[in-house]
Design a protein around this motif. Sequence first.
Motif, PDB file in Angstrom:
ATOM      1  N   ASP A  19       0.845  -1.195   0.000  1.00  0.00           N
ATOM      2  CA  ASP A  19       0.000   0.000   0.000  1.00  0.00           C
ATOM      3  C   ASP A  19       0.881   1.245   0.000  1.00  0.00           C
ATOM      4  OD1 ASP A  19      -1.836   2.009   0.398  1.00  0.00           O
ATOM      5  OD2 ASP A  19      -2.981   0.916   1.918  1.00  0.00           O
ATOM      6  N   ALA A  20       0.844   1.991  -1.101  1.00  0.00           N
ATOM      7  CA  ALA A  20       1.704   3.177  -1.244  1.00  0.00           C
ATOM      8  C   ALA A  20       1.351   4.274  -0.250  1.00  0.00           C
ATOM      9  CB  ALA A  20       1.605   3.716  -2.666  1.00  0.00           C
ATOM     10  N   GLN A  21       0.225   4.170   0.422  1.00  0.00           N
ATOM     11  CA  GLN A  21      -0.139   5.165   1.423  1.00  0.00           C
ATOM     12  C   GLN A  21       0.766   5.057   2.649  1.00  0.00           C
ATOM     13  OE1 GLN A  21      -4.225   4.939   2.661  1.00  0.00           O
ATOM     14  NE2 GLN A  21      -3.988   6.466   4.284  1.00  0.00           N
ATOM     15  N   TYR A  22       1.279   3.862   2.888  1.00  0.00           N
ATOM     16  CA  TYR A  22       2.099   3.637   4.074  1.00  0.00           C
ATOM     17  C   TYR A  22       3.554   3.298   3.747  1.00  0.00           C
ATOM     18  CZ  TYR A  22      -2.589   3.140   5.988  1.00  0.00           C
ATOM     19  OH  TYR A  22      -3.906   3.349   6.325  1.00  0.00           O
ATOM     20  N   PHE A  23       3.793   2.619   2.634  1.00  0.00           N
ATOM     21  CA  PHE A  23       5.129   2.129   2.326  1.00  0.00           C
ATOM     22  C   PHE A  23       5.775   2.958   1.218  1.00  0.00           C
ATOM     23  CE2 PHE A  23       2.957  -1.449   4.238  1.00  0.00           C
ATOM     24  CZ  PHE A  23       3.905  -1.946   5.114  1.00  0.00           C
ATOM     25  N   VAL A  24       7.053   3.276   1.399  1.00  0.00           N
ATOM     26  CA  VAL A  24       7.762   4.112   0.436  1.00  0.00           C
ATOM     27  C   VAL A  24       9.192   3.611   0.292  1.00  0.00           C
ATOM     28  CG1 VAL A  24       8.380   5.791   2.246  1.00  0.00           C
ATOM     29  CG2 VAL A  24       8.422   6.476  -0.162  1.00  0.00           C
ATOM     30  N   ARG A  25       9.690   3.628  -0.928  1.00  0.00           N
ATOM     31  CA  ARG A  25      11.068   3.213  -1.220  1.00  0.00           C
ATOM     32  C   ARG A  25      12.009   4.340  -0.819  1.00  0.00           C
ATOM     33  NH1 ARG A  25      12.410  -0.681  -5.047  1.00  0.00           N
ATOM     34  NH2 ARG A  25      14.630  -1.156  -5.031  1.00  0.00           N
ATOM     35  N   VAL A  26      13.060   4.001  -0.062  1.00  0.00           N
ATOM     36  CA  VAL A  26      14.017   5.011   0.385  1.00  0.00           C
ATOM     37  C   VAL A  26      15.446   4.705  -0.072  1.00  0.00           C
ATOM     38  CG1 VAL A  26      12.632   5.653   2.396  1.00  0.00           C
ATOM     39  CG2 VAL A  26      14.369   3.848   2.621  1.00  0.00           C
ATOM     40  N   HIS A  27      15.642   3.535  -0.628  1.00  0.00           N
ATOM     41  CA  HIS A  27      16.988   3.090  -0.996  1.00  0.00           C
ATOM     42  C   HIS A  27      16.821   1.908  -1.938  1.00  0.00           C
ATOM     43  CE1 HIS A  27      20.943   1.118  -0.390  1.00  0.00           C
ATOM     44  NE2 HIS A  27      21.390   2.322  -0.125  1.00  0.00           N
ATOM     45  N   ARG A  28      17.871   1.611  -2.675  1.00  0.00           N
ATOM     46  CA  ARG A  28      17.814   0.453  -3.561  1.00  0.00           C
ATOM     47  C   ARG A  28      17.468  -0.821  -2.801  1.00  0.00           C
ATOM     48  NH1 ARG A  28      21.871  -3.101  -5.003  1.00  0.00           N
ATOM     49  NH2 ARG A  28      23.357  -1.828  -3.851  1.00  0.00           N
ATOM     50  N   SER A  29      17.839  -0.898  -1.540  1.00  0.00           N
ATOM     51  CA  SER A  29      17.632  -2.119  -0.763  1.00  0.00           C
ATOM     52  C   SER A  29      16.613  -1.980   0.354  1.00  0.00           C
ATOM     53  CB  SER A  29      18.969  -2.580  -0.154  1.00  0.00           C
ATOM     54  OG  SER A  29      19.930  -2.837  -1.147  1.00  0.00           O
ATOM     55  N   TYR A  30      15.956  -0.815   0.491  1.00  0.00           N
ATOM     56  CA  TYR A  30      15.063  -0.601   1.624  1.00  0.00           C
ATOM     57  C   TYR A  30      13.741   0.035   1.218  1.00  0.00           C
ATOM     58  CZ  TYR A  30      18.978  -1.478   4.805  1.00  0.00           C
ATOM     59  OH  TYR A  30      20.019  -2.050   5.493  1.00  0.00           O
ATOM     60  N   VAL A  31      12.663  -0.452   1.845  1.00  0.00           N
ATOM     61  CA  VAL A  31      11.348   0.174   1.821  1.00  0.00           C
ATOM     62  C   VAL A  31      10.916   0.322   3.272  1.00  0.00           C
ATOM     63  CG1 VAL A  31       8.899  -0.183   1.267  1.00  0.00           C
ATOM     64  CG2 VAL A  31      10.645  -0.689  -0.443  1.00  0.00           C
ATOM     65  N   ILE A  32      10.348   1.478   3.628  1.00  0.00           N
ATOM     66  CA  ILE A  32       9.940   1.679   5.021  1.00  0.00           C
ATOM     67  C   ILE A  32       8.443   1.918   5.114  1.00  0.00           C
ATOM     68  CG2 ILE A  32      12.201   2.664   5.621  1.00  0.00           C
ATOM     69  CD1 ILE A  32      10.671   5.414   5.820  1.00  0.00           C
ATOM     70  N   ASN A  33       7.906   1.664   6.307  1.00  0.00           N
ATOM     71  CA  ASN A  33       6.524   1.986   6.651  1.00  0.00           C
ATOM     72  C   ASN A  33       6.541   3.353   7.328  1.00  0.00           C
ATOM     73  OD1 ASN A  33       3.946   2.212   7.736  1.00  0.00           O
ATOM     74  ND2 ASN A  33       3.826   0.052   8.309  1.00  0.00           N
ATOM     75  N   LEU A  34       5.865   4.338   6.735  1.00  0.00           N
ATOM     76  CA  LEU A  34       5.894   5.701   7.263  1.00  0.00           C
ATOM     77  C   LEU A  34       5.374   5.787   8.692  1.00  0.00           C
ATOM     78  CD1 LEU A  34       4.693   7.719   4.149  1.00  0.00           C
ATOM     79  CD2 LEU A  34       7.003   7.649   5.108  1.00  0.00           C
ATOM     80  N   ASP A  35       4.515   4.859   9.095  1.00  0.00           N
ATOM     81  CA  ASP A  35       3.991   4.876  10.461  1.00  0.00           C
ATOM     82  C   ASP A  35       5.087   4.648  11.496  1.00  0.00           C
ATOM     83  OD1 ASP A  35       1.448   5.377   9.623  1.00  0.00           O
ATOM     84  OD2 ASP A  35       0.711   3.318   9.868  1.00  0.00           O
ATOM     85  N   PHE A  36       6.223   4.073  11.067  1.00  0.00           N
ATOM     86  CA  PHE A  36       7.291   3.761  12.014  1.00  0.00           C
ATOM     87  C   PHE A  36       8.512   4.670  11.844  1.00  0.00           C
ATOM     88  CE2 PHE A  36       4.701  -0.013  11.661  1.00  0.00           C
ATOM     89  CZ  PHE A  36       4.591  -0.454  12.974  1.00  0.00           C
ATOM     90  N   LEU A  37       8.400   5.664  10.983  1.00  0.00           N
ATOM     91  CA  LEU A  37       9.493   6.611  10.765  1.00  0.00           C
ATOM     92  C   LEU A  37       9.417   7.724  11.805  1.00  0.00           C
ATOM     93  CD1 LEU A  37      11.856   7.727   9.110  1.00  0.00           C
ATOM     94  CD2 LEU A  37      10.176   8.788   7.576  1.00  0.00           C
ATOM     95  N   VAL A  38      10.533   7.962  12.493  1.00  0.00           N
ATOM     96  CA  VAL A  38      10.582   8.957  13.567  1.00  0.00           C
ATOM     97  C   VAL A  38      11.280  10.232  13.124  1.00  0.00           C
ATOM     98  CG1 VAL A  38      11.444   9.441  15.897  1.00  0.00           C
ATOM     99  CG2 VAL A  38      10.528   7.179  15.346  1.00  0.00           C
ATOM    100  N   GLU A  39      12.392  10.085  12.388  1.00  0.00           N
ATOM    101  CA  GLU A  39      13.213  11.263  12.092  1.00  0.00           C
ATOM    102  C   GLU A  39      14.000  11.063  10.802  1.00  0.00           C
ATOM    103  OE1 GLU A  39      17.304  12.965  14.025  1.00  0.00           O
ATOM    104  OE2 GLU A  39      15.621  12.669  15.431  1.00  0.00           O
ATOM    105  N   ILE A  40      14.176  12.149  10.048  1.00  0.00           N
ATOM    106  CA  ILE A  40      15.022  12.152   8.863  1.00  0.00           C
ATOM    107  C   ILE A  40      16.239  13.013   9.172  1.00  0.00           C
ATOM    108  CG2 ILE A  40      15.221  12.734   6.413  1.00  0.00           C
ATOM    109  CD1 ILE A  40      12.197  12.497   6.190  1.00  0.00           C
ATOM    110  N   GLU A  41      17.425  12.433   9.123  1.00  0.00           N
ATOM    111  CA  GLU A  41      18.668  13.158   9.410  1.00  0.00           C
ATOM    112  C   GLU A  41      19.425  13.406   8.103  1.00  0.00           C
ATOM    113  OE1 GLU A  41      22.984  12.467  11.625  1.00  0.00           O
ATOM    114  OE2 GLU A  41      21.341  11.025  11.920  1.00  0.00           O
ATOM    115  N   PRO A  42      19.450  14.645   7.608  1.00  0.00           N
ATOM    116  CA  PRO A  42      20.169  14.942   6.367  1.00  0.00           C
ATOM    117  C   PRO A  42      21.677  14.753   6.539  1.00  0.00           C
ATOM    118  CG  PRO A  42      18.635  16.709   6.970  1.00  0.00           C
ATOM    119  CD  PRO A  42      18.784  15.824   8.165  1.00  0.00           C
TER     120      PRO A  42
END
Length: 290
Positions: free
Chosen positions: A231-254
């Motif tokens: 479900d693209a509403q919750y899951f998003v590709r962030v890397h060639r080897s990783y997909v994350i669930n946005l509900d469990f994302l806490v912080e983005i560190e540039p």
Amino acid sequence: MGKYQGFTFESFQRWRRSFELGAWPAFFAINTVFNGMVSVMDHPDVPRWEPWVWESSSAIVSLALMPALIYVSRRWPIRFETWQQNLPLHLFFTLPYSLIHVVGMMALRYVAYAIAGSHYDFDRWWKDFDYEYLKDIRSYFWIMAGIGLYRLWVMRFQGEARLLDEPEVGPPVEPVEQPERFLVRKLGKEFLLAAREIEWLQASGNYVNLHVRSRDYPLRATMAGIEARLDAQYFVRVHRSYVINLDFLVEIEPLETGDARLLMRDGVKIPCSRRYRAALRDRFGQSTAA
């Protein structure tokens, strides 16, 4: 569930990496000791140090080849459904394996003999290459069997996920294109895992690991294939080897490189490639706003 002879798989996970790094060196060291003692008894007419050089040089090169064998076993696994296709490949791989093994151990023996002020007879060993090759075929498949049995043990106690099968009669119990649950088999039992519970996914060879509450459930699939069915509403590709669930994302560190590091709710940090960073930031903002 998960206990085995007094310990749990979760406790094994804490020292699993150390075990995997140390198991093969320990195996080759023990094997060298026993083979060395036998070789000394079989060659009473040569200086005692020579059989130990023969056995230790073989073990050193064999150990150096282990990363390649582990990769090959993952890339072309010998399983019930793949052995007819992959076994001929492994038979072919035994030839370069044996050549590298023989050349490598002869080079080490040449150095050892030179240090001892002696001469190593190359010709004798090349004439016996067919004998060495037969031994290497046996060693190759024993190693493959060891890797496969260990991986089977891990899969059994860790658990393995798969998509729910479509029924032969009637409508499917799950949306075929976007599954809401996965079937997980562990210790001979099966249970359902809700897709929304998956915190992140990581590509690992022929598998995609579904990370749920500090556990990884391997799913035999490609990252692109499973990403398209989440479900693209919750899951998003962030890397060639990783997909994350946005509900469990806490912080983005540039990061200065333009990439980013993602902090998940369980404390795990996941890399985010530059190409996905802007889209993730927008999605993360939308997610938190909602």
